[in-house]
Design a protein around this motif. Structure first.
Motif, PDB file in Angstrom:
ATOM      1  N   THR A 292       9.164   3.652   7.498  1.00  0.00           N
ATOM      2  CA  THR A 292      10.385   3.840   8.566  1.00  0.00           C
ATOM      3  C   THR A 292      10.749   5.480   8.195  1.00  0.00           C
ATOM      4  O   THR A 292      10.464   5.950   7.307  1.00  0.00           O
ATOM      5  N   ALA A 293      11.589   5.611   9.057  1.00  0.00           N
ATOM      6  CA  ALA A 293      11.998   7.440   8.846  1.00  0.00           C
ATOM      7  C   ALA A 293      12.788   7.357   7.745  1.00  0.00           C
ATOM      8  O   ALA A 293      12.772   8.771   7.268  1.00  0.00           O
ATOM      9  N   SER A 294      13.319   6.633   7.039  1.00  0.00           N
ATOM     10  CA  SER A 294      14.005   6.739   5.865  1.00  0.00           C
ATOM     11  C   SER A 294      13.297   6.807   4.480  1.00  0.00           C
ATOM     12  O   SER A 294      13.650   7.366   3.663  1.00  0.00           O
ATOM     13  N   ASN A 295      11.890   6.371   4.653  1.00  0.00           N
ATOM     14  CA  ASN A 295      11.050   6.244   3.540  1.00  0.00           C
ATOM     15  C   ASN A 295       9.796   7.099   3.470  1.00  0.00           C
ATOM     16  O   ASN A 295       9.077   7.102   2.589  1.00  0.00           O
ATOM     17  N   VAL A 296       9.555   7.621   4.689  1.00  0.00           N
ATOM     18  CA  VAL A 296       8.244   8.381   4.909  1.00  0.00           C
ATOM     19  C   VAL A 296       8.685   9.541   5.792  1.00  0.00           C
ATOM     20  O   VAL A 296       9.350   9.500   6.623  1.00  0.00           O
TER      21      VAL A 296
ATOM     22  N   PHE B 249      -0.244   4.604   7.881  1.00  0.00           N
ATOM     23  CA  PHE B 249      -1.193   4.551   6.679  1.00  0.00           C
ATOM     24  C   PHE B 249      -0.475   4.370   5.194  1.00  0.00           C
ATOM     25  O   PHE B 249       0.399   4.686   5.184  1.00  0.00           O
ATOM     26  N   TYR B 250      -1.270   3.594   4.231  1.00  0.00           N
ATOM     27  CA  TYR B 250      -0.704   3.332   2.901  1.00  0.00           C
ATOM     28  C   TYR B 250      -1.664   4.256   2.021  1.00  0.00           C
ATOM     29  O   TYR B 250      -2.857   4.572   2.166  1.00  0.00           O
ATOM     30  N   PRO B 251      -1.144   4.530   0.944  1.00  0.00           N
ATOM     31  CA  PRO B 251       0.229   4.403   0.206  1.00  0.00           C
ATOM     32  C   PRO B 251       1.434   4.956   1.191  1.00  0.00           C
ATOM     33  O   PRO B 251       0.837   5.935   1.825  1.00  0.00           O
ATOM     34  N   LEU B 252       2.495   4.507   1.063  1.00  0.00           N
ATOM     35  CA  LEU B 252       3.690   4.811   2.003  1.00  0.00           C
ATOM     36  C   LEU B 252       3.819   6.277   1.512  1.00  0.00           C
ATOM     37  O   LEU B 252       3.954   6.588   0.320  1.00  0.00           O
TER      38      LEU B 252
ATOM     39  N   TYR C  83     -10.076   2.885  11.867  1.00  0.00           N
ATOM     40  CA  TYR C  83     -10.568   2.237  10.364  1.00  0.00           C
ATOM     41  C   TYR C  83      -9.698   2.564   9.220  1.00  0.00           C
ATOM     42  O   TYR C  83      -9.800   1.865   8.129  1.00  0.00           O
ATOM     43  N   ALA C  84      -9.248   3.579   8.955  1.00  0.00           N
ATOM     44  CA  ALA C  84      -8.488   4.299   8.018  1.00  0.00           C
ATOM     45  C   ALA C  84      -7.066   3.187   7.690  1.00  0.00           C
ATOM     46  O   ALA C  84      -6.395   3.650   6.739  1.00  0.00           O
ATOM     47  N   LEU C  85      -6.818   2.498   8.445  1.00  0.00           N
ATOM     48  CA  LEU C  85      -5.881   1.676   8.449  1.00  0.00           C
ATOM     49  C   LEU C  85      -6.055   0.687   7.127  1.00  0.00           C
ATOM     50  O   LEU C  85      -5.184   0.234   6.649  1.00  0.00           O
ATOM     51  N   SER C  86      -7.455   0.749   6.881  1.00  0.00           N
ATOM     52  CA  SER C  86      -7.859  -0.227   5.591  1.00  0.00           C
ATOM     53  C   SER C  86      -8.260   0.860   4.587  1.00  0.00           C
ATOM     54  O   SER C  86      -8.327   0.163   3.500  1.00  0.00           O
ATOM     55  N   ASP C  87      -8.231   2.122   4.835  1.00  0.00           N
ATOM     56  CA  ASP C  87      -8.665   3.009   3.699  1.00  0.00           C
ATOM     57  C   ASP C  87      -8.129   4.440   4.005  1.00  0.00           C
ATOM     58  O   ASP C  87      -8.901   5.041   4.698  1.00  0.00           O
TER      59      ASP C  87
ATOM     60  N   LEU D 234      -2.481   2.318  -6.736  1.00  0.00           N
ATOM     61  CA  LEU D 234      -2.712   2.950  -5.385  1.00  0.00           C
ATOM     62  C   LEU D 234      -3.404   2.121  -4.473  1.00  0.00           C
ATOM     63  O   LEU D 234      -4.685   1.712  -4.852  1.00  0.00           O
ATOM     64  N   THR D 235      -2.746   1.670  -3.371  1.00  0.00           N
ATOM     65  CA  THR D 235      -3.530   0.936  -2.442  1.00  0.00           C
ATOM     66  C   THR D 235      -3.699   1.766  -1.126  1.00  0.00           C
ATOM     67  O   THR D 235      -2.501   2.228  -0.718  1.00  0.00           O
ATOM     68  N   TYR D 236      -4.868   2.043  -0.892  1.00  0.00           N
ATOM     69  CA  TYR D 236      -5.153   2.654   0.459  1.00  0.00           C
ATOM     70  C   TYR D 236      -5.053   1.939   1.750  1.00  0.00           C
ATOM     71  O   TYR D 236      -5.200   2.458   2.794  1.00  0.00           O
TER      72      TYR D 236
END
Length: 256
Positions: A11-15, A22-25, A114-118, A188-190
């Motif tokens: 969200t705009a408040s945490n990123v 994409f992850y990690p946030l 694909y980068a949504l998973s990594d 760390l989660t990608y």
């Protein structure tokens, strides 16, 4: 990683700006621009192109080597598919890793999907960059070379098939291992939390390059083993015949 959580979405408040999925946030994706094309459009164009390529390859192999076994033709298609993805798709990433976030061409948008998973593919991660560069430079051209060797029934077919297959398996295992190490050891989660990004994009789409190369590696080892067994048998037979011939000659000399 394995479930979904609406509360954990960016969200705009945490990123920081610009917001991306994409992850990690909060991971820094330089110049991020959302994809212009839908997932269905991207996959349709990509898969359609691959089907045309494989259809032409099947027709060409059938014309050039009409007596080739159907299984060998399928293996040729596998190496052409692998070579195309390794050299062109993964090679694209190796050359353009610094601008992936803003890319809007076909391959760039596919990599962002694909980068949504990594997300390592959008941050010039050293391991991913080195692994993909080696894959593009080595396993891409060698995959095409192996396909040719099978087509012409060249003696180097099985050594090359084993080499490429082992390289694919090794790269995939390291790819899984580094991601899992960061997930469990460094927290760390990608990958996004939706299960299909992990199980389909990250796991299944890469696991194919362990299962099929594993079967081809086994086939290569078996064929090589059988070839050496036949060679040893022939060598032993020649040695026995040669010994028998010498014994016969020596006996004839003594009798005389």
């Amino acid at each position: 990683m394995f479930g979904s959580s609406k509360d954990s979405l960016p969200t705009a408040s945490n990123v920081g700006s610009p917001i991306h999925p994409f992850y990690p946030l909060g991971v820094d994706v330089v110049g991020y621009l959302a994809n212009k094309w839908s997932v269905a459009t991207l996959l349709g164009i990509f898969l359609g192109g691959l089907l045309v390529l494989l259809g032409l390859a099947w027709a060409s192999v059938s014309w050039f080597s009409p007596r080739l076994r159907k299984l060998d033709k399928l293996i040729i298609l596998w190496f052409i598919l692998s070579g195309t993805i390794h050299f062109f798709f993964e090679g694209y990433f190796a050359l353009n890793h610094t601008r992936m976030g803003a890319a809007q061409d076909l391959f760039g948008q596919l990599w962002k999907e694909y980068a949504l998973s990594d997300s390592r593919y959008l941050t010039s991660d050293p391991f991913v960059l080195c692994m993909e560069s080696i894959t593009a430079l080595c396993w891409g051209p060698l995959s095409f070379c192996t396909a040719y060797m099978i087509t012409v029934n060249h003696p180097l077919r099985y050594p090359l098939q084993a080499l490429v297959s082992l390289g694919q398996i090794y790269g995939d295992i390291l790819y899984y291992a580094t991601s899992m190490f960061d997930h469990y050891h460094k927290n760390l989660t990608y990958c996004r939390p939706e299960a299909y990004y992990f199980w389909f994009y990250f796991f299944f789409m890469n696991f194919i390059w362990i299962v099929i190369p594993g079967a081809l590696l086994y086939q290569s080892i078996k064929a090589t083993s059988q070839a050496f067994a036949a060679l040893y048998k022939m060598s032993n037979t020649l040695q026995v015949n040669d010994a028998a011939k010498k014994s016969s000659i020596n006996g004839h000399v003594k009798t005389s």
